[in-house]
Design a protein around this motif. Structure first.
Motif, PDB file in Angstrom:
ATOM      1  N   HIS A  61       6.013   1.632   3.385  1.00 28.16           N
ATOM      2  CA  HIS A  61       5.776   0.511   2.463  1.00 28.16           C
ATOM      3  C   HIS A  61       6.081   0.863   1.009  1.00 28.16           C
ATOM      4  O   HIS A  61       6.321  -0.013   0.198  1.00 28.16           O
ATOM      5  CB  HIS A  61       4.317   0.028   2.582  1.00 28.16           C
ATOM      6  N   HIS A  98      -7.053  -1.262   6.679  1.00 32.68           N
ATOM      7  CA  HIS A  98      -5.929  -0.422   7.126  1.00 32.68           C
ATOM      8  C   HIS A  98      -5.802   0.770   6.176  1.00 32.68           C
ATOM      9  O   HIS A  98      -5.616   1.908   6.602  1.00 32.68           O
ATOM     10  CB  HIS A  98      -4.653  -1.263   7.145  1.00 32.68           C
ATOM     11  N   HIS A 119       1.373   3.756   2.086  1.00 38.01           N
ATOM     12  CA  HIS A 119       2.022   4.392   3.242  1.00 38.01           C
ATOM     13  C   HIS A 119       3.536   4.397   3.088  1.00 38.01           C
ATOM     14  O   HIS A 119       4.125   3.502   2.487  1.00 38.01           O
ATOM     15  CB  HIS A 119       1.603   3.693   4.540  1.00 38.01           C
ATOM     16  N   HIS A 142       0.851  -1.205   0.000  1.00 37.62           N
ATOM     17  CA  HIS A 142       0.000   0.000   0.000  1.00 37.62           C
ATOM     18  C   HIS A 142       0.877   1.242   0.000  1.00 37.62           C
ATOM     19  O   HIS A 142       2.102   1.154   0.079  1.00 37.62           O
ATOM     20  CB  HIS A 142      -1.001  -0.021   1.158  1.00 37.62           C
ATOM     21  N   ASP A 157       0.221  -4.425   6.430  1.00 41.80           N
ATOM     22  CA  ASP A 157      -0.403  -3.986   7.683  1.00 41.80           C
ATOM     23  C   ASP A 157      -1.875  -4.386   7.734  1.00 41.80           C
ATOM     24  O   ASP A 157      -2.666  -3.786   8.469  1.00 41.80           O
ATOM     25  CB  ASP A 157      -0.325  -2.451   7.811  1.00 41.80           C
TER      26      ASP A 157
END
Ligand SMILES: [Zn+2]
Length: 298
Positions: A74, A157, A71, A69, A176
């Motif tokens: 990541h 998430h 974030h 994803h 996550d």
């Protein structure tokens, strides 16, 4: 930097996320071609490249850089890794691809989400040429030598969250999607960050992963775990407890994120893991507070 052996064809590079060991990894998956799963931040890329060198993997030998994803821990390293690994394509959910091509709008929202204390440890983004981006939501990637990766939608998430099943070992690179488990810091928690956290989607995701009866999960934070059912069950219970804490806080008119985070996850502040605990618990409190407040407003 430290290398952790996960399976014959999988190695984890501990790249010292947030400046600490035991917090974040990039996975190296080897068939005839080589894929990296997760990128860390821009600040962890030198350690990841050192890990590849130690594994005697040439930069030209890496074909795929795969993110769960958007974030920053990541995908933040993706642009720098793409620059250093000239043949690699970068994979992420198509809804997030434009942000890796042009990250300029992303930084201020990430800064709000991670908080001022941890922000300097998150580095920045390097734009990725659009021609090197690939959509990951329907990914079925044959790396050769019976090594196959398959994307599974795991929203909650974040809306763009994808996990990747390694069909050879049966394990799941879970990002996550459900929880973090960092044994070195005695931390296990779900992360429910603002602004896009979705409680119902995460509950469905955890139930779906539970139904797969996996032999192992490979967490970005941190490492491989074979007690899958226990970890998923514990994540669900922790989410219930967090919802409960937030509902009581809203009813009592409390909204100070730092106070609520210290109540939810009391952690010794003199431990080096304290920054990690504070940062991620505050992110979770802020996200759940926003989600539950909006839900009450209908
Ligand atoms: Zn995340």
């Amino acid at each position: 930097m430290e290398l952790l052996s996960v399976d014959d064809h999988i190695t984890a590079i501990d790249h010292n996320l947030l400046g600490l060991p035991g917090v974040g990894v990039t996975y190296v998956v080897r068939g005839e071609s080589i894929a990296l799963i997760e990128t860390g931040t821009s600040l962890t890329v030198p350690q990841t490249l050192a890990g590849l060198a130690q594994l005697a993997i040439q930069p030209e030998a890496v074909d795929h850089i795969i993110c769960t994803h958007l974030h920053m821990d990541h995908s933040g390293g993706a642009g720098y890794l793409a620059a250093a690994l000239p043949r690699a394509s970068v994979y992420i959910h198509s809804m997030s691809m434009p942000h890796l091509v042009d990250p300029s709008k992303l930084m201020s929202s990430v800064r709000r989400a991670v908080g001022e204390e941890a922000w300097p440890l998150h580095g920045d983004f390097k734009p990725i040429p659009e021609a090197r981006m690939r959509p990951a939501e329907a990914l079925r990637l044959d790396l050769g030598r019976d090594v196959m990766l398959e994307a599974i939608a795991t929203p909650g998430h974040s809306p763009d969250h994808l996990a990747y099943r390694d069909l050879k070992s049966g394990g799941l690179f879970m990002g996550d999607a459900a929880c973090l488990v960092m044994d070195r810091w005695d931390l296990a928690l779900p992360v429910t960050p603002a602004p896009a956290y979705d409680l119902q989607a995460q509950r469905n995701t955890i139930a779906h992963i539970q139904s797969l009866n996996l032999p192992s999960i490979y967490l970005t934070h941190y490492g491989a775990h074979s007690n899958v059912s226990f970890q998923l069950q514990r994540a669900s219970e922790q989410i219930d407890a967090l919802v409960d804490l937030i509902d009581r806080a809203i009813s009592a008119g409390e909204s100070d994120v730092a106070t609520l985070a210290a109540r939810w996850l009391p952690y010794p502040s003199d431990s080096p893991g304290g920054l990690v605990a504070r940062s991620w618990s505050q992110m979770s409190i802020a996200g759940m507070l926003r989600y539950e407040t909006k839900r009450r407003q209908g």
